[in-house]
Motif scaffolding. Structure first.
Motif, PDB file in Angstrom:
ATOM      1  N   LEU A 135       0.828  -1.216   0.000  1.00  0.00           N
ATOM      2  CA  LEU A 135       0.000   0.000   0.000  1.00  0.00           C
ATOM      3  C   LEU A 135       0.863   1.267   0.000  1.00  0.00           C
ATOM      4  N   LEU A 136       2.173   1.099   0.206  1.00  0.00           N
ATOM      5  CA  LEU A 136       3.052   2.273   0.318  1.00  0.00           C
ATOM      6  C   LEU A 136       3.048   3.178  -0.921  1.00  0.00           C
ATOM      7  N   PRO A 137       3.192   2.629  -2.141  1.00  0.00           N
ATOM      8  CA  PRO A 137       3.209   3.536  -3.301  1.00  0.00           C
ATOM      9  C   PRO A 137       1.936   4.391  -3.385  1.00  0.00           C
ATOM     10  N   ILE A 138       0.797   3.792  -3.081  1.00  0.00           N
ATOM     11  CA  ILE A 138      -0.462   4.548  -3.124  1.00  0.00           C
ATOM     12  C   ILE A 138      -0.465   5.623  -2.033  1.00  0.00           C
ATOM     13  N   ALA A 139      -0.044   5.235  -0.820  1.00  0.00           N
ATOM     14  CA  ALA A 139      -0.037   6.199   0.293  1.00  0.00           C
ATOM     15  C   ALA A 139       0.885   7.373  -0.035  1.00  0.00           C
ATOM     16  N   ILE A 140       2.057   7.075  -0.563  1.00  0.00           N
ATOM     17  CA  ILE A 140       3.018   8.150  -0.866  1.00  0.00           C
ATOM     18  C   ILE A 140       2.475   9.033  -1.992  1.00  0.00           C
ATOM     19  N   ASP A 141       1.822   8.428  -2.966  1.00  0.00           N
ATOM     20  CA  ASP A 141       1.273   9.236  -4.063  1.00  0.00           C
ATOM     21  C   ASP A 141       0.177  10.171  -3.554  1.00  0.00           C
ATOM     22  N   ILE A 142      -0.749   9.626  -2.768  1.00  0.00           N
ATOM     23  CA  ILE A 142      -1.865  10.467  -2.299  1.00  0.00           C
ATOM     24  C   ILE A 142      -1.364  11.548  -1.342  1.00  0.00           C
ATOM     25  N   LEU A 143      -0.473  11.183  -0.430  1.00  0.00           N
ATOM     26  CA  LEU A 143      -0.088  12.113   0.636  1.00  0.00           C
ATOM     27  C   LEU A 143       0.977  13.120   0.218  1.00  0.00           C
ATOM     28  N   PHE A 144       1.802  12.759  -0.783  1.00  0.00           N
ATOM     29  CA  PHE A 144       2.915  13.649  -1.123  1.00  0.00           C
ATOM     30  C   PHE A 144       2.982  14.051  -2.604  1.00  0.00           C
ATOM     31  N   LEU A 145       2.769  13.116  -3.508  1.00  0.00           N
ATOM     32  CA  LEU A 145       3.093  13.383  -4.915  1.00  0.00           C
ATOM     33  C   LEU A 145       1.891  13.795  -5.759  1.00  0.00           C
ATOM     34  N   ARG A 146       0.822  13.044  -5.661  1.00  0.00           N
ATOM     35  CA  ARG A 146      -0.411  13.263  -6.420  1.00  0.00           C
ATOM     36  C   ARG A 146      -0.155  13.315  -7.936  1.00  0.00           C
ATOM     37  N   LYS A 147       0.579  12.317  -8.408  1.00  0.00           N
ATOM     38  CA  LYS A 147       0.877  12.202  -9.843  1.00  0.00           C
ATOM     39  C   LYS A 147       0.241  10.946 -10.450  1.00  0.00           C
ATOM     40  N   GLY A 148      -0.158  10.006  -9.617  1.00  0.00           N
ATOM     41  CA  GLY A 148      -0.635   8.712 -10.117  1.00  0.00           C
ATOM     42  C   GLY A 148      -2.103   8.754 -10.518  1.00  0.00           C
ATOM     43  N   THR A 149      -2.537   7.658 -11.128  1.00  0.00           N
ATOM     44  CA  THR A 149      -3.937   7.534 -11.543  1.00  0.00           C
ATOM     45  C   THR A 149      -4.571   6.317 -10.856  1.00  0.00           C
ATOM     46  N   GLY A 150      -5.879   6.273 -10.893  1.00  0.00           N
ATOM     47  CA  GLY A 150      -6.593   5.162 -10.261  1.00  0.00           C
ATOM     48  C   GLY A 150      -6.230   3.826 -10.892  1.00  0.00           C
ATOM     49  N   LYS A 151      -6.148   3.813 -12.231  1.00  0.00           N
ATOM     50  CA  LYS A 151      -5.813   2.551 -12.914  1.00  0.00           C
ATOM     51  C   LYS A 151      -4.380   2.135 -12.579  1.00  0.00           C
ATOM     52  N   GLY A 152      -3.484   3.112 -12.555  1.00  0.00           N
ATOM     53  CA  GLY A 152      -2.086   2.806 -12.195  1.00  0.00           C
ATOM     54  C   GLY A 152      -2.001   2.224 -10.799  1.00  0.00           C
ATOM     55  N   ALA A 153      -2.726   2.851  -9.861  1.00  0.00           N
ATOM     56  CA  ALA A 153      -2.707   2.380  -8.475  1.00  0.00           C
ATOM     57  C   ALA A 153      -3.259   0.964  -8.388  1.00  0.00           C
TER      58      ALA A 153
END
Lengths: 82, 655
Positions: free
Chosen positions: B554-572
């Motif tokens: 779950l770490l990549p998703i947590a880091i994306d939501i909390l810090f980066l906000r570059k990912g997409t739902g399908k990617g996650a």
């Protein structure tokens, strides 16, 4: 230099020190330990104590000097339902 | 140089002279444990009386927990039987190298603030209850992401609950006798289930408060107790440095498992992975404010690391001095191509094994009735051996037969032992039922001998701390799992119109079913055939590390939501699915599945995937190696989340 900039600089320094402690303690740095004893203690244990002290010191300094932005964040924050 | 003599520590000699009374704690443990369990039920009842109806209260205690309760419930959830039984068990098996595992705790402490405060802000603003609520809302996913996050939660929570129930059984077994294992496991599971069902998060958090205090005291006191047993820290350090074999004092430890890549990845990913698991995520939501989490991070990093490195880890080292490990090196009496079975080794030795070696040397011939069967020579020795001359002993053992294959096998034994080319097998001392029992054994046998009835009370309180550590983690995980399965599965896929009251009841049923499943796994897992093949089923710490490998996905998703906000739902979603699958396929659960089903394709795949591990690292790495790049690549070519949602998140997190 503003207080925010100073905190940011200190935060960067602490981050670097913490990463170094992590690399040195349980990371590749542990290969630097030679022999089995140091001052009467198991050398690996003494090594662990050293980096434990560094890691905890970083957290204490961060608590006192860096993590100050959110002090006002409390129960009165607006909320909406998901 | 190794000795075959099984030296007994002087403290054990004292134990022998005191006889049964030394290991007999009297009825003190019964009274202390019954008192503790009654207190838990009272707190559960109190939580119920204070509770209000509705999911937010049942799952998050109305988002009103202060810093003391929050700190201790986060700590108590993090520290489980892993801390009080598993960690000393691994130090007992591996030596001082596993004490470095303590350095993962400050990383987890930092995560309490760096991840926790951000999770709290978003949870507060948008009214989230589970991790799936946040992930699905941010990425605009209706079902797939919620489902995958729930799968990760279950894959983490079930093994974690299993090992807590297992600890209850182990404690009962070592205190009251082997036949009490099942009863101990059932009582721990039953009482934990009862108070969660009664009072929800409020009961869990209040019991965690008591349990957190108990486990901190237990961890520190058990380390301090070792100084009493050895008459001071100086004597303790001297005993360790002079009496333990070199493999117990150096990297990579007795079995060779704890090389630096393993240590480093466990300390980094194991700790952060534990902090994004659903029970902790929900604890961040339930905090009163971010100041609470800030204080919690400080207490966590400073106090708990101390409890580990200056407390409970010392028990494992003391255990190796008091109850030396039993090592064994085994060599196959090999059959070369074209040789007959008789050529491959003798059916019996020409001369009897000399008396001084009989306890340590064993020859098992090949079985003529079984094609391909090979003979084996085994050499066992004690952990504190220092005087054995490997060369002369091998010469004498070789002379027992003229068979070339036998001589070749015996000739390899010192290579296994002294040159570290192959690590020897290791087993606990015969006085210690299993590695994880070292703390109980040391305290049960040593404290009453040193401190009389006060020692018995002292030991009993530490045993209660073990119960506390186990129950506080089991309750948190069961409670979180019920929230996840109710909100992310039942509510989304089964009954979208269910009332809050109905959903809370569904959550209670989930708790009962999950506990029953975990209890069944504990009892099934005691099967010697299972534990012989999969030592993670027997060793608490190994099961814990396996479970964390799933939550770390779950770490990549947590880091994306909390810090980066570059990912997409399908990617996650794709990244998480592949990460979980890779973790499963590369971990021990796939091996169990292949063995249970006896499907040859699966068994071949187990070997194939095992061969892909290019380094000795924590199980989470294999999932993340695929999870992260897939998340990034798929995010590059798929639709971004709703810009308005991203803006809202950035606004909340920038405050």
């Amino acid at each position: 230099m503003s207080q925010h900039a100073e905190r940011s600089k200190l935060g960067t320094i602490l981050t670097i020190v913490f990463i170094v402690a992590l690399l040195m303690g349980p990371g590749p740095g542990v290969m630097l330990v030679r022999g089995t004893t140091f001052l009467g203690f198991p050398a690996i244990y003494a090594w662990g104590l050293l980096w434990y002290a560094v890691e905890v010191a970083v957290v204490v300094i961060a608590f006192c000097c860096v993590w100050t932005d959110d002090d006002a964040e409390g129960a009165d924050t607006d909320s909406v339902s998901a | 140089m190794h000795s075959f003599s099984f030296l007994r520590h002087p403290l054990l000699a004292a134990e022998d002279t005191l006889g049964e009374s030394v290991s007999d704690l009297g009825s003190t443990p019964y009274y202390v444990m019954v008192g503790y369990l009654v207190l838990l039920l009272v707190l559960g009842l109190f939580g119920w009386l204070k509770s209000k109806s509705g999911e937010e209260d049942y799952y998050l205690a109305g988002r009103s927990q202060g810093w003391m309760v929050s700190s201790l419930t986060i700590m108590a959830t993090f520290f489980s039987s892993f801390a009080l039984l598993g960690a000393p068990g691994l130090v007992y098996r591996e030596g001082v190298v596993f004490a470095l595992f303590s350095l993962n705790v400050p990383v987890a402490g930092l995560s309490v603030y760096l991840l926790g405060a951000r999770i709290w802000k978003l949870g507060r603003k948008f009214g989230y209850v589970t991790p799936g609520d946040m992930v699905a809302d941010y990425y605009g996913s209706k079902s797939s992401l919620r489902l995958l996050v729930a799968v990760a939660a279950v894959l983490y929570a079930i093994p974690y609950v299993v090992m807590q129930i297992q600890a209850g059984g182990l404690l009962s077994q070592d205190l009251f006798g082997e036949e009490y294992f099942d009863r101990g496991a059932i009582i721990l599971a039953g009482i934990t289930t009862l108070y969660i069902m009664i009072g929800g998060m409020r009961s869990v958090a209040w019991t965690d408060l008591i349990q957190g205090l108990l486990l901190i005291a237990g961890m520190l006191v058990s380390g301090f107790a070792m100084f009493l047993v050895f008459d001071g820290p100086g004597n303790f350090a001297e005993a360790i440095t002079t009496e333990l074999p070199e493999s117990s004092l150096t990297v990579p430890g007795t079995t060779g498992l704890w090389t630096w890549p393993m240590l480093f990845t466990v300390c980094l990913l194991g700790s952060v992975g534990s902090m994004v698991q659903p029970a902790q995520w929900m604890r961040f939501y339930s905090a009163k404010d971010t100041k609470t989490l800030k204080r919690g991070a400080l207490v966590f990093a400073a106090v708990l690391t101390t409890c580990f490195i200056l407390g409970v880890m010392l028990i494992g080292l003391a255990g190796q001095v008091l109850y030396p490990l039993e090592y064994s090196a085994q060599e196959t009496v090999a059959q070369k191509d074209g040789e007959t079975l008789v050529d491959a080794g003798p059916q019996k030795l020409d001369q009897p094994v000399p008396e001084e070696f009989q306890e340590h040397f064993k020859f098992v011939p090949a079985d003529p009735a079984k094609p391909g069967s090979t003979g084996q020579v085994t050499w066992k020795w004690s952990g504190k051996s220092k005087e054995f001359d490997a060369e002369s002993t091998v010469t004498r053992l070789s002379a027992l037969s003229d068979n070339a294959a036998y001589k070749a096998a015996v000739g390899k034994l010192p290579e296994s032992i002294t040159e570290g080319k192959r690590r020897p097998g290791v087993a606990p001392n015969p006085n210690v039922s299993e590695f994880d029992a070292i703390l109980v054994t040391v305290l049960k046998k040593q404290l009453p001998a040193r401190l009389g009835s006060f020692g018995a009370l002292f030991a009993s309180l530490i045993f209660v701390a073990i119960m506390a550590a186990s129950m506080s983690t089991a309750d948190s995980n069961l409670h979180a799992m019920s929230a996840v399965l109710t909100r992310d599965i039942y509510d989304q896929f089964i009954d979208k119109n269910a009332s809050e009251n109905r959903r809370v009841w569904v959550g209670r049923i989930v708790i009962m079913l999950a506990t029953a499943l975990a209890l069944a796994a504990v009892i099934y897992g005691r099967n010697p055939e299972i534990t012989a093949k999969y030592d993670f089923m027997k060793m608490i710490a190994k099961m814990g590390l396996m479970a964390i490998a799933f939550s770390a996905q779950l770490l990549p998703i947590a880091i994306d939501i909390l810090f980066l906000r570059k990912g997409t739902g399908k990617g996650a979603a794709v990244g998480l699915a592949i990460g979980l699958l890779a973790t499963f396929l590369m971990g021990p659960l796939f091996g169990i599945l292949a063995d249970a089903t006896q499907i040859s394709v699966l068994q071949d795949l187990v070997k194939t995937f095992g061969g892909l591990k290019f380094a000795n690292m924590h199980g989470s790495v294999w999932g993340l190696v695929l999870n992260v790049p897939v998340f990034v690549l798929v995010s590059l070519v798929t639709a971004k989340p709703d810009p308005e949602k991203v803006r809202q998140y950035e606004e909340v997190l920038s405050r």
